[in-house]
Each structure stands twice: as structure tokens, then as C-alpha cells.
Design a protein around this motif. Structure first.
Motif, PDB file in Angstrom:
ATOM      1  N   MET A 101       0.848  -1.185   0.000  1.00  0.00           N
ATOM      2  CA  MET A 101       0.000   0.000   0.000  1.00  0.00           C
ATOM      3  C   MET A 101       0.888   1.242   0.000  1.00  0.00           C
ATOM      4  SD  MET A 101      -1.769  -2.649   0.978  1.00  0.00           S
ATOM      5  CE  MET A 101      -1.525  -3.049   2.701  1.00  0.00           C
ATOM      6  N   PHE A 102       0.600   2.153  -0.941  1.00  0.00           N
ATOM      7  CA  PHE A 102       1.377   3.376  -1.071  1.00  0.00           C
ATOM      8  C   PHE A 102       0.498   4.604  -0.859  1.00  0.00           C
ATOM      9  CE2 PHE A 102       3.673   0.464  -4.005  1.00  0.00           C
ATOM     10  CZ  PHE A 102       4.937   0.531  -3.442  1.00  0.00           C
ATOM     11  N   GLY A 103       1.096   5.638  -0.300  1.00  0.00           N
ATOM     12  CA  GLY A 103       0.467   6.947  -0.160  1.00  0.00           C
ATOM     13  C   GLY A 103       1.538   7.919   0.295  1.00  0.00           C
ATOM     14  N   HIS A 104       1.272   9.213   0.135  1.00  0.00           N
ATOM     15  CA  HIS A 104       2.311  10.176   0.511  1.00  0.00           C
ATOM     16  C   HIS A 104       1.684  11.534   0.814  1.00  0.00           C
ATOM     17  CE1 HIS A 104       6.396  11.624   0.809  1.00  0.00           C
ATOM     18  NE2 HIS A 104       6.137  12.614  -0.019  1.00  0.00           N
ATOM     19  N   GLY A 105       1.894  12.002   2.037  1.00  0.00           N
ATOM     20  CA  GLY A 105       1.465  13.340   2.416  1.00  0.00           C
ATOM     21  C   GLY A 105      -0.036  13.571   2.407  1.00  0.00           C
ATOM     22  N   GLY A 106      -0.820  12.498   2.342  1.00  0.00           N
ATOM     23  CA  GLY A 106      -2.267  12.658   2.276  1.00  0.00           C
ATOM     24  C   GLY A 106      -2.764  13.178   0.937  1.00  0.00           C
ATOM     25  N   HIS A 107      -1.905  13.166  -0.099  1.00  0.00           N
ATOM     26  CA  HIS A 107      -2.301  13.678  -1.403  1.00  0.00           C
ATOM     27  C   HIS A 107      -3.256  12.709  -2.096  1.00  0.00           C
ATOM     28  CE1 HIS A 107       0.633  16.778  -0.893  1.00  0.00           C
ATOM     29  NE2 HIS A 107       1.664  15.973  -0.976  1.00  0.00           N
ATOM     30  N   HIS A 108      -4.098  13.247  -2.969  1.00  0.00           N
ATOM     31  CA  HIS A 108      -4.982  12.409  -3.764  1.00  0.00           C
ATOM     32  C   HIS A 108      -4.172  11.632  -4.795  1.00  0.00           C
ATOM     33  CE1 HIS A 108      -8.000  15.086  -2.011  1.00  0.00           C
ATOM     34  NE2 HIS A 108      -8.892  14.186  -2.344  1.00  0.00           N
ATOM     35  N   CYS A 109      -4.610  10.409  -5.073  1.00  0.00           N
ATOM     36  CA  CYS A 109      -3.898   9.516  -5.992  1.00  0.00           C
ATOM     37  C   CYS A 109      -4.752   9.215  -7.219  1.00  0.00           C
ATOM     38  CB  CYS A 109      -3.550   8.197  -5.299  1.00  0.00           C
ATOM     39  SG  CYS A 109      -2.559   8.383  -3.797  1.00  0.00           S
ATOM     40  N   HIS A 110      -4.079   8.908  -8.289  1.00  0.00           N
ATOM     41  CA  HIS A 110      -4.755   8.549  -9.534  1.00  0.00           C
ATOM     42  C   HIS A 110      -3.867   7.548 -10.267  1.00  0.00           C
ATOM     43  CE1 HIS A 110      -7.772   9.211 -12.633  1.00  0.00           C
ATOM     44  NE2 HIS A 110      -6.809   9.304 -13.541  1.00  0.00           N
ATOM     45  N   VAL A 111      -4.472   6.530 -10.872  1.00  0.00           N
ATOM     46  CA  VAL A 111      -3.721   5.511 -11.607  1.00  0.00           C
ATOM     47  C   VAL A 111      -3.907   5.728 -13.100  1.00  0.00           C
ATOM     48  CG1 VAL A 111      -3.441   3.046 -12.061  1.00  0.00           C
ATOM     49  CG2 VAL A 111      -3.906   3.843  -9.731  1.00  0.00           C
ATOM     50  N   GLN A 119       7.794  24.501 -12.237  1.00  0.00           N
ATOM     51  CA  GLN A 119       8.225  23.149 -12.545  1.00  0.00           C
ATOM     52  C   GLN A 119       9.649  23.092 -13.082  1.00  0.00           C
ATOM     53  OE1 GLN A 119       5.143  22.213 -15.297  1.00  0.00           O
ATOM     54  NE2 GLN A 119       3.684  21.596 -13.735  1.00  0.00           N
ATOM     55  N   GLY A 120      10.264  24.242 -13.337  1.00  0.00           N
ATOM     56  CA  GLY A 120      11.608  24.235 -13.871  1.00  0.00           C
ATOM     57  C   GLY A 120      11.631  24.028 -15.370  1.00  0.00           C
ATOM     58  N   LEU A 121      12.816  23.729 -15.916  1.00  0.00           N
ATOM     59  CA  LEU A 121      12.999  23.641 -17.359  1.00  0.00           C
ATOM     60  C   LEU A 121      12.896  22.219 -17.895  1.00  0.00           C
ATOM     61  CD1 LEU A 121      15.954  26.144 -17.841  1.00  0.00           C
ATOM     62  CD2 LEU A 121      13.493  26.576 -17.979  1.00  0.00           C
ATOM     63  N   PHE A 122      12.728  21.235 -17.016  1.00  0.00           N
ATOM     64  CA  PHE A 122      12.669  19.848 -17.452  1.00  0.00           C
ATOM     65  C   PHE A 122      11.452  19.172 -16.817  1.00  0.00           C
ATOM     66  CE2 PHE A 122      17.018  21.100 -17.894  1.00  0.00           C
ATOM     67  CZ  PHE A 122      17.493  20.425 -19.005  1.00  0.00           C
ATOM     68  N   THR A 123      10.997  18.101 -17.453  1.00  0.00           N
ATOM     69  CA  THR A 123       9.926  17.293 -16.884  1.00  0.00           C
ATOM     70  C   THR A 123      10.275  15.830 -17.069  1.00  0.00           C
ATOM     71  OG1 THR A 123       7.516  17.085 -16.744  1.00  0.00           O
ATOM     72  CG2 THR A 123       8.481  17.046 -18.953  1.00  0.00           C
ATOM     73  N   THR A 124       9.703  14.954 -16.264  1.00  0.00           N
ATOM     74  CA  THR A 124       9.970  13.522 -16.337  1.00  0.00           C
ATOM     75  C   THR A 124       9.059  12.873 -17.372  1.00  0.00           C
ATOM     76  OG1 THR A 124      10.753  13.347 -14.062  1.00  0.00           O
ATOM     77  CG2 THR A 124       9.843  11.355 -15.038  1.00  0.00           C
ATOM     78  N   THR A 125       9.600  11.887 -18.089  1.00  0.00           N
ATOM     79  CA  THR A 125       8.807  11.115 -19.042  1.00  0.00           C
ATOM     80  C   THR A 125       8.829   9.646 -18.643  1.00  0.00           C
ATOM     81  OG1 THR A 125      10.691  10.770 -20.534  1.00  0.00           O
ATOM     82  CG2 THR A 125       9.306  12.713 -20.929  1.00  0.00           C
ATOM     83  N   LEU A 126       7.690   8.980 -18.847  1.00  0.00           N
ATOM     84  CA  LEU A 126       7.574   7.537 -18.657  1.00  0.00           C
ATOM     85  C   LEU A 126       6.919   6.979 -19.915  1.00  0.00           C
ATOM     86  CD1 LEU A 126       6.308   7.383 -14.965  1.00  0.00           C
ATOM     87  CD2 LEU A 126       8.567   6.695 -15.780  1.00  0.00           C
ATOM     88  N   GLN A 127       7.555   5.985 -20.522  1.00  0.00           N
ATOM     89  CA  GLN A 127       7.080   5.481 -21.805  1.00  0.00           C
ATOM     90  C   GLN A 127       7.031   3.964 -21.800  1.00  0.00           C
ATOM     91  OE1 GLN A 127       9.635   6.274 -25.183  1.00  0.00           O
ATOM     92  NE2 GLN A 127       7.893   6.341 -26.577  1.00  0.00           N
ATOM     93  N   GLY A 128       5.996   3.415 -22.449  1.00  0.00           N
ATOM     94  CA  GLY A 128       5.897   1.976 -22.602  1.00  0.00           C
ATOM     95  C   GLY A 128       4.537   1.447 -22.201  1.00  0.00           C
ATOM     96  N   HIS A 129       4.528   0.202 -21.766  1.00  0.00           N
ATOM     97  CA  HIS A 129       3.295  -0.468 -21.353  1.00  0.00           C
ATOM     98  C   HIS A 129       3.368  -0.732 -19.854  1.00  0.00           C
ATOM     99  CE1 HIS A 129       1.795  -1.393 -25.479  1.00  0.00           C
ATOM    100  NE2 HIS A 129       3.090  -1.271 -25.763  1.00  0.00           N
ATOM    101  N   GLY A 130       2.466  -0.147 -19.114  1.00  0.00           N
ATOM    102  CA  GLY A 130       2.450  -0.311 -17.672  1.00  0.00           C
ATOM    103  C   GLY A 130       1.603   0.749 -17.014  1.00  0.00           C
ATOM    104  N   ALA A 131       1.614   0.752 -15.692  1.00  0.00           N
ATOM    105  CA  ALA A 131       0.769   1.658 -14.930  1.00  0.00           C
ATOM    106  C   ALA A 131       1.613   2.608 -14.094  1.00  0.00           C
ATOM    107  CB  ALA A 131      -0.179   0.876 -14.023  1.00  0.00           C
ATOM    108  N   VAL A 132       1.041   3.799 -13.851  1.00  0.00           N
ATOM    109  CA  VAL A 132       1.695   4.841 -13.065  1.00  0.00           C
ATOM    110  C   VAL A 132       0.694   5.365 -12.039  1.00  0.00           C
ATOM    111  CG1 VAL A 132       2.959   7.019 -13.131  1.00  0.00           C
ATOM    112  CG2 VAL A 132       2.983   5.510 -15.130  1.00  0.00           C
ATOM    113  N   ALA A 133       1.121   5.504 -10.797  1.00  0.00           N
ATOM    114  CA  ALA A 133       0.292   6.144  -9.771  1.00  0.00           C
ATOM    115  C   ALA A 133       0.866   7.534  -9.520  1.00  0.00           C
ATOM    116  CB  ALA A 133       0.297   5.327  -8.481  1.00  0.00           C
ATOM    117  N   VAL A 134       0.046   8.561  -9.729  1.00  0.00           N
ATOM    118  CA  VAL A 134       0.489   9.938  -9.558  1.00  0.00           C
ATOM    119  C   VAL A 134      -0.323  10.609  -8.453  1.00  0.00           C
ATOM    120  CG1 VAL A 134       1.289  10.154 -11.932  1.00  0.00           C
ATOM    121  CG2 VAL A 134      -1.061  10.767 -11.380  1.00  0.00           C
ATOM    122  N   MET A 135       0.179  11.773  -7.987  1.00  0.00           N
ATOM    123  CA  MET A 135      -0.443  12.478  -6.869  1.00  0.00           C
ATOM    124  C   MET A 135      -0.809  13.897  -7.257  1.00  0.00           C
ATOM    125  SD  MET A 135       2.137  11.352  -3.788  1.00  0.00           S
ATOM    126  CE  MET A 135       3.591  11.966  -4.658  1.00  0.00           C
TER     127      MET A 135
END
Length: 216
Positions: A73-83, A129-145
Motif C-alpha cells: 500500500m502506497f500513499g504520501h502526504g495525504g495527497h490524492h492519488c490517480h492511476v 516546474q523548472g525547465l525539465f519534466t519527467t517522461t515515462l514510456q511503454g506499457h504499464g501503470a503509473v500512480a500519480v499524486m
């Protein structure tokens, strides 16, 4: 899909032998089974060169490698999560919004000026956000906050979506983004809402918007 929402602020992940996940360090809330957690020196996929690139870009949020057999089970800072489920697309998201993601995804960074030119770089400064952003590519799932929950807005050709830069969380698909001004006579006479900039996203894909203008 290895992730499912337990509630609006917690995500459960299935960990299987021979597979691995990555998560933010300190995001594990509880687990069942034979599961190990190891600091990820290289910061996910991409090896040492990927790690160096992310550190130069200030996108090196500390990660853990999660392996074994069980549920976590994951969570962080009480932030809302989305898959978010990816089927070969690229997800563009800030590193500090990543809660956990599938180890099959390829992680990298993108220079904001490559989308939107100079205004793309200005956008990074306006949103913090600065001058760069993260990328995730391929087949799979990501949980964001995010703050205050999520909505998904489809982006279709010929119908761009405009988002308050502070409410933007991530986007995926074949999408171009640029920062546009929204100055009118109300702004000049001091009666405007203060929304002087908008993030315009066009093409084909999805943008994820939070119900708040707060950063994590």
C-alpha cells in the motif's frame, strides 16, 4: 495492471516474482507477503546516464525499488492519488508527483523548450516546474499524486484544451503544449482574475488536471 485505488489517497500494488516496481522513498504505508525495498541509486530505468541526466535536470526524486511477492500500500502526504494506464504512449509528469510506477516503463527527462520553444521554458518558470519534466514510456501503470483530486480531459485534433498552469498535473499522447497569455482590458484596469497565463495543449491525448492551484 499492478495498481488499484484503495481510496482517494491510497494505492495498492501487486508485486510478483521476477517483476519490480519503483516508488517514492517513504511512500510505503503497509505491505503483505515477502517484499523487499531497496534505495534505487540509478533512479529507475535508464541506468547511470539516465540518473546523471535527471540530476542535471533537477528531476532526481529519490526512489525505491520494490521486489518480491505480495501486496504493498502506497500513499504520501495525504495527497490524492490517480492511476494512469499506458499502452505504449509517453506520460509527461513532474518527478515529485510520481507515487509509484511499473518497472517496465522507460524513464527519462525532456527539456521544456522542446515543446513550445521559448514559451515552453517560460511555462516552466511560471508553473514552478523548472525547465525539465519527467517522461515515462511503454506499457504499464503509473500512480500519480495531486491536490484535491483529478479530472481527465481528452485532447482531440482541432480542439485544444486550456489549463491553468498551476492546476496542470500531467499529460500523455501526441500532444503539443505552449504557454499563452490571457490578457484583456480587465487585466489592464486591475479587475481581472489574475489568470494571465494559460497552458494550451493541442493534438491527441489526455491532460490530467487537479482541483487546486497548490504545488505538492
Amino acid at each position: 495492471m499492478p495498481f488499484r485505488l484503495l481510496n482517494s489517497r491510497m494505492v495498492e500494488a501487486q508485486v510478483l516474482p521476477g517483476q519490480r516496481l519503483f516508488s517514492q522513498r517513504g511512500a510505503m504505508l503497509a505491505y503483505r507477503g515477502d517484499v523487499s525495498f531497496t534505495p534505487s541509486i540509478t533512479g529507475g530505468q535508464g541506468g547511470v546516464m539516465g540518473m546523471i541526466g535527471r540530476r542535471v535536470a533537477n528531476e532526481a526524486t529519490p526512489l525505491m525499488t520494490v521486489e518480491g511477492h505480495g501486496t504493498v500500500m502506497f500513499g504520501h502526504g495525504g495527497h490524492h492519488c490517480h492511476v494512469i494506464e499506458l499502452s505504449g504512449e509517453t506520460l509527461y509528469v513532474e518527478a515529485d508527483r510520481l507515487l509509484a510506477f511499473d518497472g517496465t516503463l522507460q524513464q527519462g527527462t525532456m527539456f521544456m523548450g522542446s515543446q513550445g520553444g521559448v514559451m515552453g521554458m517560460v511555462r516552466g518558470q511560471v508553473t514552478g516546474q523548472g525547465l525539465f519534466t519527467t517522461t515515462l514510456q511503454g506499457h504499464g501503470a503509473v500512480a500519480v499524486m495531486a491536490h484535491g483530486g483529478f479530472i481527465e480531459l481528452p485532447i482531440v485534433p482541432g480542439r485544444p484544451v486550456h489549463v491553468d498552469p498551476q492546476a496542470y498535473v500531467a499529460h500523455r499522447g501526441d500532444v503539443r503544449n505552449k504557454l499563452s497569455t490571457a490578457l484583456g482590458w480587465r487585466e489592464f484596469v486591475g479587475r481581472g482574475s489574475g489568470e494571465a497565463f494559460q497552458l494550451e495543449l493541442s493534438g491527441s491525448g489526455t491532460v490530467y488536471v487537479q482541483a487546486s492551484e497548490e504545488k505538492l
